[in-house]
Design an enzyme around this catalytic site. Structure first.
Site, PDB file in Angstrom:
ATOM      1  N   GLU A 150      18.880 -36.969  96.741  1.00  0.00           N
ATOM      2  CA  GLU A 150      18.725 -35.826  95.852  1.00  0.00           C
ATOM      3  C   GLU A 150      17.349 -35.933  95.209  1.00  0.00           C
ATOM      4  OE1 GLU A 150      19.778 -33.775  91.716  1.00  0.00           O
ATOM      5  OE2 GLU A 150      19.342 -35.888  92.020  1.00  0.00           O
TER       6      GLU A 150
ATOM      7  N   ASP B 260      21.235 -40.087  93.435  1.00  0.00           N
ATOM      8  CA  ASP B 260      20.699 -39.276  92.349  1.00  0.00           C
ATOM      9  C   ASP B 260      19.237 -39.627  92.082  1.00  0.00           C
ATOM     10  OD1 ASP B 260      21.685 -37.450  90.030  1.00  0.00           O
ATOM     11  OD2 ASP B 260      20.573 -39.047  89.007  1.00  0.00           O
ATOM     12  N   ASN B 261      18.373 -38.625  92.167  1.00  0.00           N
ATOM     13  CA  ASN B 261      16.960 -38.814  91.820  1.00  0.00           C
ATOM     14  C   ASN B 261      16.341 -40.095  92.377  1.00  0.00           C
ATOM     15  OD1 ASN B 261      16.339 -36.478  90.356  1.00  0.00           O
ATOM     16  ND2 ASN B 261      17.397 -37.276  88.548  1.00  0.00           N
TER      17      ASN B 261
ATOM     18  N   TYR C 127      28.879 -31.408  81.297  1.00  0.00           N
ATOM     19  CA  TYR C 127      29.180 -31.883  79.947  1.00  0.00           C
ATOM     20  C   TYR C 127      30.599 -31.568  79.515  1.00  0.00           C
ATOM     21  CZ  TYR C 127      24.133 -32.082  80.125  1.00  0.00           C
ATOM     22  OH  TYR C 127      22.847 -32.334  80.507  1.00  0.00           O
TER      23      TYR C 127
ATOM     24  N   LYS D  30      25.941 -36.692  75.010  1.00  0.00           N
ATOM     25  CA  LYS D  30      25.542 -35.294  74.848  1.00  0.00           C
ATOM     26  C   LYS D  30      26.777 -34.399  74.759  1.00  0.00           C
ATOM     27  CE  LYS D  30      20.973 -35.718  75.824  1.00  0.00           C
ATOM     28  NZ  LYS D  30      19.834 -35.190  75.093  1.00  0.00           N
TER      29      LYS D  30
ATOM     30  N   GLN E 201      21.076 -45.715  86.800  1.00  0.00           N
ATOM     31  CA  GLN E 201      20.613 -45.596  85.425  1.00  0.00           C
ATOM     32  C   GLN E 201      21.814 -45.943  84.551  1.00  0.00           C
ATOM     33  OE1 GLN E 201      19.537 -41.552  85.873  1.00  0.00           O
ATOM     34  NE2 GLN E 201      21.551 -40.772  85.349  1.00  0.00           N
TER      35      GLN E 201
ATOM     36  N   ASP F 293      20.876 -40.499  75.864  1.00  0.00           N
ATOM     37  CA  ASP F 293      22.126 -41.092  76.370  1.00  0.00           C
ATOM     38  C   ASP F 293      21.895 -41.916  77.631  1.00  0.00           C
ATOM     39  OD1 ASP F 293      21.458 -38.733  77.718  1.00  0.00           O
ATOM     40  OD2 ASP F 293      23.551 -38.272  78.227  1.00  0.00           O
TER      41      ASP F 293
END
Lengths: 711, 711
Positions: B461, B432-433, B580, B301, B361, B396
């Site tokens: 999170e 994360d998540n 980013y 991205k 991920q 991505d």
């Protein structure tokens, strides 16, 4: 690694009774498919906070026959997938589970109800799986609406439907296969018109793929073929379904020996039978008799329990056991088993059950004292310990020692006593002071009895601390006496009622409100005169669905207390207590409350709102002496009924004030006229909006019992 | 027949480690005597409602090292006997149980505390027996006071003490025997003077039997020889004891690639090390780095995540994995393992832990995609499913498919990743998540890690629904992000704080308050300017003991949001998001919040009241824009400390009002002067009684953080 378990119960073995697809009933209720064993690592839904659940599932919750059981749970999974949740339930004796789909209530809470057509222990558990098709459909519709290419998605959907077809049979399989094909050949997207509709006959209007995906027929086919391979399974819980009388009953306590019509003669069971018409006319459906067993003579108490008995004193019926027998005998002066059988028949013809007293204690003359000395505690001087609550002594009563090494034999004998009276036709028992006997024993006894005779009702007379009172309800007592007898002020009444009529307490505890008992003549009745008797009666009869009075003391307004004990300034005992003597009254006294009692019981029978407690709600009133509450049966049950009660709690003065009604709860729109009919007087009033005025004169009628008419 | 069980846990086998009588410590804490198997019918006490207890004991409660665990339970029995109740507890690895006597709190509630000297899983259970001697003593004293003959009672007491003597050894046995003899030879009653005192040396003043019965020495001897033969045993429960940093921590999040000092150059771990002094000067003790792994190039991205990356765009650090490696590799531009080790050493010298991000991920370039294709979901067209939240697409990133049949292998590999970084010296992870990955996996992983390394901290999170957020805490996440970021009004803040800082939630959930994150620039910060940044910082730092900020965006007051997504009117994303791109700022900007941050962290360190959440209490203020709350460390802990905070929640206007203080909670007497010192400004005020006035100008200082001095 216990991810597939929920809460504290162990995962049940997953091999269940074979699934039976119920082809005659295409609704949401059906036999549950087989649960297969899944790798715990692949079980994604989580089931928490299932209710009703008493003490982590240690005890069954209570339910009433015919009333649906509402099951709720928090159910969710990682990520964003949709879930399919169901309650599996199994009535007593049923071979397999029946499933009901749960509906989401928001915030991850789900609900379903299941019916209770049989008495006894119903089991249930919550089961949840990922709903892959619903997840796919939701995402695909969003993507299609966003203009994205969904060709691959449609192929994925076809795969899911083909998978469902494999699990289906016959017509269902053919239909699912046709749906899958419709998706597979719809490369242009959801708006593609299908060549033929899998379910509609030829010639019916054709539909788009998007329409098909949301067709109720498909929904139903997918529910029927749902894959429980990676299901989460909640704890197996239970509800015990009691007869209606457990939830809704009006009790009348009377001493059989006082039931004789002529002065001084010891009454009999036949005299009780002769009084049944009066009791039925008042509208009671349980007649409770204090112990009817032979009464001991050793250390028998005299009048008002004060000193030794004179020759004519009949003794306390709770000093059970004499030469003539113990807990399975009938006091000869009361009559015979035949008389009891006759009484029961006569009562049942009038819709009345006769409740006996279970008082597991003995007079020194009880046969068990001789036959089972080890069931009693022996003191270092060789004597048997009598009952005491230091410094008080009850020499006419030997408590049973539940810590005897022969406890198994003792339990069996006590169970045999209860069994004996059940065999005589008794189905309602009032248990005397259960909190002073072994809790382990009661839990066992009640389970034993109810496993065979789930219709039997046990009322716990446990005027004790809250935790212990609640424990008795958890371990199986059907109903319980309460603190109502001592709660007279508005705030304490409201606080107490809110505690006992709402979960978690209401899941296991069924209150039975008594304004008086042979042991308790509360100060408010001693001092408040007839208005107080009216107030307390109306409160008991309308606040909770079970209530009772000790009569004829109550309807005659007897309010003279015994002399206070030495060192005390007050007594809650009755003067000339019937516990120690035969009392016969003229029941046609002026001012008798019989007409009011009969009217209240009629109102209770005619208004389903008063037949359960869950809907009780208090509405604020701007006068601390006025209390207002409503009960209603929900719309849609066919019994739409709302009762609104306003009571003046002050027995001496007129009280007036403004009620601030919760209109939503009453089903009334804001700014709308509605009619309230006072069922006590027949008067009608037109009320408007939430603020309404009442004024109540205690010596005329201390309450309104309104039926609310929605217009 | 399950009377001896309490709640839902199965009765543990009663044969326990041998009792070890701790002769050096005569206090109430000691090794527990053996529990022997009792006939269930003879077990009389009931144990209910034990706390802390998370979901019926399914999960351990959380505790903090050094803080005593408070155990409470409802304990009672049938009848009127006295009880002896205790908590048995067992630190991780201990061989036997240690017992602490419980004290009654009234209404059948009992309490004890036990210490937490070791990290990890401590077990505990409540045990209760009838205290026959205490029951006997109470009744005998009442009867003696009433003038009754207690000769038989004294003989009974002697029997009880002789029984205790049999269970004792040595000195204890001799003393108990002497006590028994004193009773046996006291036929005249409790006022009999004993011939010799069983415990006092010869020549000591003689005492009466009544005195002896109430002697603390006897009490202690009886406790040591208590008979657990018919004990009720509560469910075995657990508390997990975390390190202090789990309870009390201040986090600072920074992007290492932005840590470079010179314009545009990609920052390195060495640059982070160079910034540690600044971070330490601000007073933070955790530095959290977003993922430091190689970043994928496929579908990378570009700026603000909008479109495809331009050549120079560094990509999102959460698109993990490239040719250079995956989750166990370090992005080459950031440095090497050696650089990380150096950073960790430098941080630890300053009392700082470095937290890494665990984001399970993959970018399409991650080695796992090639090596373990079955860990990803393949679509009908052969492609791998990328992440999406329809209609949003994240090409991505490939999510890991936790429903893969190879889940065991996957779990092992993911656990190896965490193990790898622990081996590198990491003890704090921000996950994360986690709510989008398998909950069963997390439960397993966290248990595996903590069994060996109980000091490791995991921050979840999970900005998700309440049930799911709480579930993550139950299954082992140490701390959690919260809804604080979106709670800005007084009522919603108070309601939320009361929910999360009190049991049952506080038993398992440890909030970590973040006013901003790289994903969330809340509207209140976008619009409220510097005063809003000050308000939210003060709230986060004083409402809960764990908090964090994403910097330097926060201290520099960066408040420009990204352009709203199509169809939206607002965005919570940052403009020119660091997610980013590389962002380097001049950190000496005027108006920087660095001094306030440093002061707040100093205040937190110096005031133990701010280091935990349980004492948080809100005091009413008559202005909805003013919120007032206090925290205190209880008296008697040696750390007596009370902080009172008043915050103006309006970033634009001065707000003033009257606080109605709960003086009892603050340890202040009514009608008394007391001193409050504003730790933000150094100002002192003398306040009096409960009503006190505050006025706060947001552009000067929107809060008082008072230390209350009791006089």
């Amino acid at each position: 690694m216990v991810a597939a378990r929920a809460d504290c119960s162990r995962r049940k073995k997953n091999e269940e009774a074979d699934a039976v697809t119920n082809d005659t009933d295409p609704a949401t209720v059906e036999r549950a498919p087989r649960l297969t064993k899944a790798a715990v690592g692949l079980v994604r839904p989580v089931i928490e906070g299932v209710r009703p659940q008493v003490d982590c599932g240690r005890y069954p919750a209570k339910a009433s026959i015919g009333e649906p059981v509402i099951v709720e749970a928090d159910i969710f999974c990682d990520g964003h997938d949709a879930l399919s949740c169901e309650v599996r339930h199994r009535p007593p004796g049923a071979r397999g589970w029946t499933s009901v789909a749960m509906a989401p209530l928001g915030n991850d809470r789900w609900r379903a109800t299941f019916p209770t057509k049989d008495l006894g222990r119903h089991r249930f558990q919550v089961v949840a799986v990922i709903d892959r098709f619903a997840s796919w459909r939701r995402d695909t519709l969003v993507k299609a609406n966003d203009g994205q290419d969904v060709a691959v998605d449609l192929a994925l959907g076809a795969q899911l439907l083909t998978g469902a077809a494999v699990r289906a049979k016959g017509v269902g399989r053919r239909a699912l296969t046709a749906y899958a094909e419709a998706l597979a050949v719809a490369p242009r997207g959801l708006e593609t018109t299908v060549a033929h509709d899998p379910l509609l006959s030829e010639g019916a209007p054709l539909r788009t793929v998007a329409d098909l995906l949301q067709a109720p027929e498909l929904e139903h086919l997918l529910w029927r073929t749902r894959d429980l391979g990676a299901a989460a399974v909640g704890p197996e819980l239970a509800v015990f379904v009691d007869p209606e009388r457990a939830r809704f009953s009006a009790w009348y306590e009377l001493f059989p020996r006082s039931a004789g019509m002529r002065g001084g003669r010891h009454g009999t069971l036949a005299d009780v039978e002769a009084r049944l018409d009066e009791v039925a006319a008042m509208g009671f459906d349980v007649v409770y008799l204090p112990p009817i067993h032979p009464i001991g003579t050793t250390n028998r108490k005299g009048a008002d329990g004060g000193g030794a008995a004179r020759r004519a004193d009949p003794g306390s019926p709770w000093a059970i056991g004499a030469r003539e027998g113990g807990h399975t005998a009938i006091h000869p002066e009361l009559g015979t088993e035949k008389d009891l059988a006759s009484l029961l028949r006569a009562a049942r013809r009038r819709g009345i059950e006769v409740a006996l007293d279970v008082a597991f204690q003995c007079s020194p003359d009880h046969p068990w004292v001789r036959e089972h000395p080890s069931w009693f505690r022996h003191l270092p001087d060789g004597s048997i310990r009598y009952a005491e609550n230091p410094p008080k002594r009850y020499e006419d009563i030997y408590p049973i020692d539940f810590e005897t090494p022969q406890w198994r034999e003792l339990w069996d004998e006590l169970a045999a006593v209860v069994g004996y009276w059940i065999d005589q036709g008794i189905t309602v028992f009032r248990v005397d002071n259960p909190h002073t006997k072994s809790l382990a024993f009661w839990e066992w006894l009640l389970a034993e009895v109810k496993a065979k005779r789930p219709e039997v009702i046990f009322l716990a007379e446990a005027f004790t601390r809250p935790r212990l009172m609640y424990r008795l309800a958890k371990i199986g007592f059907t109903q319980s006496y309460t603190y109502f007898t001592w709660r007279t002020e508005k705030t304490e009444l409201q606080t107490y009622l809110e505690e006992i009529t709402q979960p978690p307490v209401s899941d296991f505890f069924q209150p039975n409100f008594w304004p008086n008992t042979p042991d308790i003549l509360h100060k408010s009745l001693q001092e408040g005169g007839r208005p107080a008797f009216m107030q307390r009666l109306i409160l008991a009869a309308t606040l909770t669905a079970n209530y009772g009075i000790y009569g004829p003391a109550y309807e005659l307004g007897e309010n003279v207390p015994a002399r206070p004990a030495p060192g005390k300034t007050e007594s809650e005992e009755y003067m000339d207590s019937e516990k120690y003597e035969v009392r016969q009254r003229s029941r046609n006294q002026p001012g008798s409350l019989v007409p009011l009692i009969a009217l209240l019981n009629k109102i209770r029978r005619e208004n389903p709102a008063l037949q359960s407690n869950g809907s009780l709600h208090f509405h604020p009133v701007d006068n601390p002496n006025l209390m207002c509450y409503s009960k209603s049966v929900k719309e849609g049950t066919g019994d739409d009924n709302t009762i609104l009660v306003a009571v003046n709690l002050d027995p001496f003065n007129e009280q007036a004030g403004w009620i601030d009604l919760d209109l939503k709860l009453l089903g009334i729109s804001y700014d709308q006229n509605f009619d309230v009919e006072d069922l006590l007087t027949g008067s009608h009033y037109t009320w408007r909006d939430r603020s309404n005025y009442v004024a109540l004169r205690p010596n005329v009628m201390p309450a309104h019992v309104f039926r609310v008419a929605r217009t």
